[in-house]
Write an enzyme that holds these catalytic residues in place. Sequence first.
Site, PDB file in Angstrom:
ATOM      1  N   LYS A 172      69.974 -11.132  97.834  1.00 18.15           N
ATOM      2  CA  LYS A 172      68.753 -10.379  98.029  1.00 18.15           C
ATOM      3  C   LYS A 172      69.067  -9.004  98.616  1.00 18.15           C
ATOM      4  O   LYS A 172      70.138  -8.861  99.189  1.00 18.15           O
ATOM      5  CB  LYS A 172      67.776 -11.158  98.897  1.00 18.15           C
ATOM      6  N   ASP A 201      68.067 -17.161  97.401  1.00 19.08           N
ATOM      7  CA  ASP A 201      67.118 -17.128  98.518  1.00 19.08           C
ATOM      8  C   ASP A 201      67.626 -18.218  99.448  1.00 19.08           C
ATOM      9  O   ASP A 201      67.436 -19.412  99.177  1.00 19.08           O
ATOM     10  CB  ASP A 201      65.693 -17.448  98.048  1.00 19.08           C
ATOM     11  N   HIS A 202      68.307 -17.829 100.529  1.00 18.54           N
ATOM     12  CA  HIS A 202      69.050 -18.852 101.274  1.00 18.54           C
ATOM     13  C   HIS A 202      68.128 -19.889 101.913  1.00 18.54           C
ATOM     14  O   HIS A 202      68.566 -20.980 102.256  1.00 18.54           O
ATOM     15  CB  HIS A 202      70.011 -18.222 102.290  1.00 18.54           C
ATOM     16  N   GLU A 240      61.577 -14.907 114.620  1.00 15.45           N
ATOM     17  CA  GLU A 240      62.957 -14.693 115.066  1.00 15.45           C
ATOM     18  C   GLU A 240      62.951 -14.023 116.429  1.00 15.45           C
ATOM     19  O   GLU A 240      62.030 -13.265 116.742  1.00 15.45           O
ATOM     20  CB  GLU A 240      63.687 -13.779 114.084  1.00 15.45           C
ATOM     21  N   ASP A 260      61.444  -8.045 103.516  1.00 15.48           N
ATOM     22  CA  ASP A 260      62.649  -8.735 103.976  1.00 15.48           C
ATOM     23  C   ASP A 260      62.454 -10.251 104.028  1.00 15.48           C
ATOM     24  O   ASP A 260      63.363 -11.013 103.717  1.00 15.48           O
ATOM     25  CB  ASP A 260      63.033  -8.209 105.365  1.00 15.48           C
ATOM     26  N   HIS A 265      61.417 -15.515 101.234  1.00  8.73           N
ATOM     27  CA  HIS A 265      61.490 -16.792 101.944  1.00  8.73           C
ATOM     28  C   HIS A 265      60.112 -17.442 102.139  1.00  8.73           C
ATOM     29  O   HIS A 265      59.917 -18.618 101.850  1.00  8.73           O
ATOM     30  CB  HIS A 265      62.146 -16.621 103.306  1.00  8.73           C
ATOM     31  N   LYS A 370      62.857 -18.633 118.039  1.00  6.62           N
ATOM     32  CA  LYS A 370      63.376 -18.694 116.676  1.00  6.62           C
ATOM     33  C   LYS A 370      62.862 -19.999 116.096  1.00  6.62           C
ATOM     34  O   LYS A 370      63.211 -21.088 116.569  1.00  6.62           O
ATOM     35  CB  LYS A 370      64.913 -18.684 116.718  1.00  6.62           C
TER      36      LYS A 370
END
Length: 522
Positions: A172, A201-202, A240, A260, A265, A370
């Site tokens: 990405k 897309d992790h 995050e 982002d 995601h 997170k």
Amino acid sequence: MSANIHVRTSDKKAGSVPVVKVDQPLTLVIFGGTGDLTRRKLLPGLLALFDRGMLPEQFAIVGFGRRDYDTDSYRALMAGEVRAYSRVVVSDARYETFMQHISYFKGDLDNMDSFVGLYEQFKDVEAFPASKVFYLSTAPSYFGSIISSLRKAGLVNRPEAGKPSSRVVIEKPFGHDLQSAYDLNQKVLRLLDESQVYRIDHYLGKETVQNIISFRFANAIFEPVFNSRYVDHIQVTASETVGMESGRGAYYDKAGGLRDMMQNHLLQLLCLVTMEPPSGLAADAIRNEKVKVLQSVRPPSPEDVEQNVIRAQYAAGTVDGEPIVAYVNEDRVPAGTRTETFVAAKLFVENWRWAGVPMYLRTGKRMKNKATSISIQFKVPPLKFFRTLQCDDDICDFSASEPNVLTFWISPNEGISLSFSAKRPSMQLVVENAKMDFQYDETWDVDLPEAYETLLMDIMRGDSTLFTRSDEVEAAWRIVDPILDHWRDRPEIPLHLYEPGTWGPLAAKELMHEGAAWVNEE
Ligand code: BG6
């Protein structure tokens, strides 16, 4: 007040995850061989796979980079970091053997001679197995030209029956808006077959994300209530605590939280939790259903953007006694920038299953915790019975009863929980909230693989289920583009400020409809 009931599926199941293995000899070339992703995720992930015996006997990893290294100095450069970032602890001997599979190729992405040189090296079949994966972990502006040079040099060809086909992995961001994503797709698909393209897309590699499909479709009790009749709303949060890690500001300021995190995601998570049952588990069957969700999301009108999308930026503050600089003062971020570090949106999936159910998505940097989670909040049960309950001289209290919430905890503390109302043990009829809590680490005695390990394995084995298809990427941009356009055209739309270490601006709380609130703000 709520009580926790820990659910153990049985006694902890000692951990042998069935070992899958890449059975074909393979070469993996990483463009961006000295980059951050290679050091922190790709090589450490490969080391973990190697340690588990999942890589083939014959494999070669080639770091391609512009910098002046040779194989020895490249291995030395990677030495400390790969081990430090890997979640497995390997012996020196094993680590040495792994490093022997790595080499460096000094090349210039703008120069065709470098690709021809790479091709020449590949002729040495002893050192470089025929099946090839090219991993594009470079600045996105190079994606198209690298693929075109790979084709010209004969390093990648379209698939042919009976021959091992090369694959190309694209990191990405895939485009910065709909038009650029469309143009890139056109270019890529002129040169390659869709089956050879792996758009990363992790989040899709995270274990709990994959579990959403099993949970929904391998259990009979949840799926019948996953619809507008029973669900009040759905929330997706990816918060995050980090701000701009070193050097990241330059990229991030051009992207912002919407591009982002949300375009990829968060929308992917929304797809998995709202899609229809796929006709099978093949990659395209699942991707067909995900794309239908994205196509059913109403692209926000200008009024929707103003009412249903909140953008914000972190101000200066203090977290745990440490001073935090405002986003505008971060390294490599232009002064006075109006890029959002937080975004929350209310979207609607306008199909038969979900019409009228608000979908709330939010993500931000420098937030309180997170945490990535998806919560499905169910409707409040009809309370007529409770309201008319005659309680005469006793205490009957249902005021603490709350709607059921089913939460997928994606990270950290992977698990699934369901909150429900229960009578508190006492002589009186007092109802409180309780929780059934399933935690991966209490049920299975295994380390969950890191997302990149799963994705690398899938790429090497040729399974594209967890990668986004061209039409999916475009459908996601179709939702995000109107927001970007409206923000660009109407700069006076508020950019809220929020304190670092919080859950974001008040405006994000006010986005919720009456009776709803962001959950899991612990
Ligand atoms: C990346 C974003 O895709 O995901 C980063 O570019 C973000 O800005 C990261 O920090 C978060 O990933 P994870 O797996 O830590 O939630």
